[in-house]
Design an enzyme around this catalytic site. Structure first.
Site, PDB file in Angstrom:
ATOM      1  N   THR A 118       0.883  -1.162   0.000  1.00 35.16           N
ATOM      2  CA  THR A 118       0.000   0.000   0.000  1.00 35.16           C
ATOM      3  C   THR A 118       0.911   1.199   0.000  1.00 35.16           C
ATOM      4  OG1 THR A 118      -1.893  -0.987   1.122  1.00 35.16           O
ATOM      5  CG2 THR A 118      -1.513   1.293   1.603  1.00 35.16           C
ATOM      6  N   VAL A 140     -13.013  -5.178  -0.089  1.00 39.50           N
ATOM      7  CA  VAL A 140     -12.599  -3.853   0.360  1.00 39.50           C
ATOM      8  C   VAL A 140     -11.576  -4.044   1.472  1.00 39.50           C
ATOM      9  CG1 VAL A 140     -13.378  -1.705   1.440  1.00 39.50           C
ATOM     10  CG2 VAL A 140     -14.806  -2.820  -0.275  1.00 39.50           C
ATOM     11  N   GLY A 141     -10.476  -3.328   1.398  1.00 38.74           N
ATOM     12  CA  GLY A 141      -9.442  -3.437   2.430  1.00 38.74           C
ATOM     13  C   GLY A 141      -9.559  -2.341   3.472  1.00 38.74           C
ATOM     14  N   GLY A 143      -5.029  -6.132   5.383  1.00 43.66           N
ATOM     15  CA  GLY A 143      -6.178  -5.267   5.640  1.00 43.66           C
ATOM     16  C   GLY A 143      -7.269  -5.924   6.466  1.00 43.66           C
ATOM     17  N   THR A 196      -0.371   0.016   6.890  1.00 38.75           N
ATOM     18  CA  THR A 196      -0.239  -0.917   5.775  1.00 38.75           C
ATOM     19  C   THR A 196      -0.105  -2.325   6.343  1.00 38.75           C
ATOM     20  OG1 THR A 196       1.266  -1.656   4.033  1.00 38.75           O
ATOM     21  CG2 THR A 196       2.236  -0.303   5.748  1.00 38.75           C
TER      22      THR A 196
HETATM   23  N1  ASP Z   1      -3.689  -2.943   3.691  1.00 38.38           N
HETATM   24  C1  ASP Z   1      -3.754  -3.222   2.286  1.00 38.38           C
HETATM   25  C2  ASP Z   1      -4.981  -4.036   2.006  1.00 38.38           C
HETATM   26  O1  ASP Z   1      -5.263  -4.963   2.724  1.00 38.38           O
HETATM   27  C3  ASP Z   1      -2.553  -3.930   1.770  1.00 38.38           C
HETATM   28  C4  ASP Z   1      -1.235  -3.450   2.318  1.00 38.38           C
HETATM   29  O2  ASP Z   1      -1.174  -2.477   3.022  1.00 38.38           O
HETATM   30  O3  ASP Z   1      -0.210  -4.066   2.043  1.00 38.38           O
HETATM   31  O4  ASP Z   1      -5.628  -3.784   1.027  1.00 38.38           O
END
Ligand code: ASP
Length: 311
Positions: A170, A199-200, A224, A221
């Site tokens: 992210t 949806v994250g 999610g 990040t």
């Molecule tokens: N948090 C993000 C998601 O789950 C992915 C990430 O941060 O690596 O969409």
């Protein structure tokens, strides 16, 4: 005029070091530096934190090396679906968008939702219709698809490994401007092998980010699914507000909150109103960079580099 600070991240993940050879590490560092400069220049000129986080995140959305905007991970159907959120610590207003397939810079659409829409969160076709009504052009879906992500997707569908896929990244930013305002923005293509419509946390206030001028600005990040359930960004806020933790301690505790029940990768960048910087992760990779007024910029890809720097 107070000091200005910008922290950005390009994703935290636990991965085999062989997946980031030195040439790739160098390119990631260049991309992080470029994004840091895009935002920091605004702060240096006396601009506002919201403009700085938007500019930094846009730079990473445009860079195919990062999993946001162009270069986003494919969902299981081979589409790139992106999401983003932005929050203004001065007014506590925020805008979020998800399920986007045609928007070049999701963070800018999130900002338009915050500033020009009566709602705080728009999704999918409705969000894209709103983008058109605001004069944001739509992109061809192929613009978002890179060969690297296509290859990863092909591997996943051929091996029918979608359920076990754990790759993700992210991008995000938090800023303090000279006027004392804090802001945050987060943007992502999500996780590898995700179902259509997933949806994250990156577009969920309190999960993927939070900002309040009196307390802190946070962008997260990682996995999610668990970050939204642990409310990681809001946890940093609550630890500071109610338990009076320093920003470093709050981020350190939040990165572990409910880790026994909610296992997965987590990374946090956070800033307090005095401009103190916190960067934490439970992963071996934490792509990040920051710049504090009058100091040299710092850029890292590995958690080890962070530990060395902050020790
Ligand atoms: N948090 C993000 C998601 O789950 C992915 C990430 O941060 O690596 O969409």
């Amino acid at each position: 005029m107070g000091k200005c600070v910008l922290i950005i991240h390009g994703g935290a993940v636990n991965t085999d070091p062989a997946t980031i050879p030195p040439e790739k590490e160098e390119k990631l560092k260049q991309g992080l530096k470029q994004a840091l400069m895009a935002g920091y220049e605004i702060l240096e000129r006396g601009g506002v934190a919201l403009d700085a986080v938007e500019a930094a995140v846009k730079s990473m959305e445009d860079n195919p090396l990062f999993n946001a905007g162009r270069g986003g991970m494919f969902n299981i159907n081979g589409e790139v679906e992106t999401e983003s959120s932005i929050m203004d610590g001065a007014t506590l207003r925020g805008g979020a968008v998800s399920g986007l397939k045609l928007i070049k810079n999701p963070v800018s659409l999130a900002r338009l939702v915050m500033e020009k829409c009566k709602h705080s969160f728009l999704t999918a076709e409705g969000a894209q219709e709103f983008a058109l009504s605001q004069g944001l052009p739509l992109q061809d879906p192929n613009y978002f698809k890179t060969d690297e992500q296509r290859d990863e997707w092909l591997e996943i569908i051929q091996e029918a490994e979608a359920e076990h896929a754990n790759k993700h990244d992210t991008v995000g930013a938090v800023a303090l401007d000279m006027h004392g305002n804090l802001a945050m923005a987060t943007s992502t293509g999500g996780i590898e092998g995700k179902l259509r419509g997933r949806v994250g946390d990156s577009c969920i206030f309190g999960g993927g980010g939070y900002a309040n001028n009196e307390v802190c600005a946070v962008s997260t990040t990682g996995d999610g699914e668990i970050i939204m359930l642990a409310g990681v960004a809001h946890e940093v806020y609550a630890l500071r507000k109610y338990k009076k933790r320093s920003i470093t301690q709050a981020a350190r505790e939040a990165v572990e909150v409910y880790a026994d029940k909610l296992q997965g990768d987590r990374g946090i960048i956070a800033l307090d109103p005095e401009g103190n910087v916190a960067i934490e992760s439970n992963t071996n990779v934490m792509r990040c960079a920051y710049q504090v007024d009058g100091e040299e910029p710092f850029v890292a890809v590995w958690k080890e580099e962070l530990e060395q720097h902050f020790k």
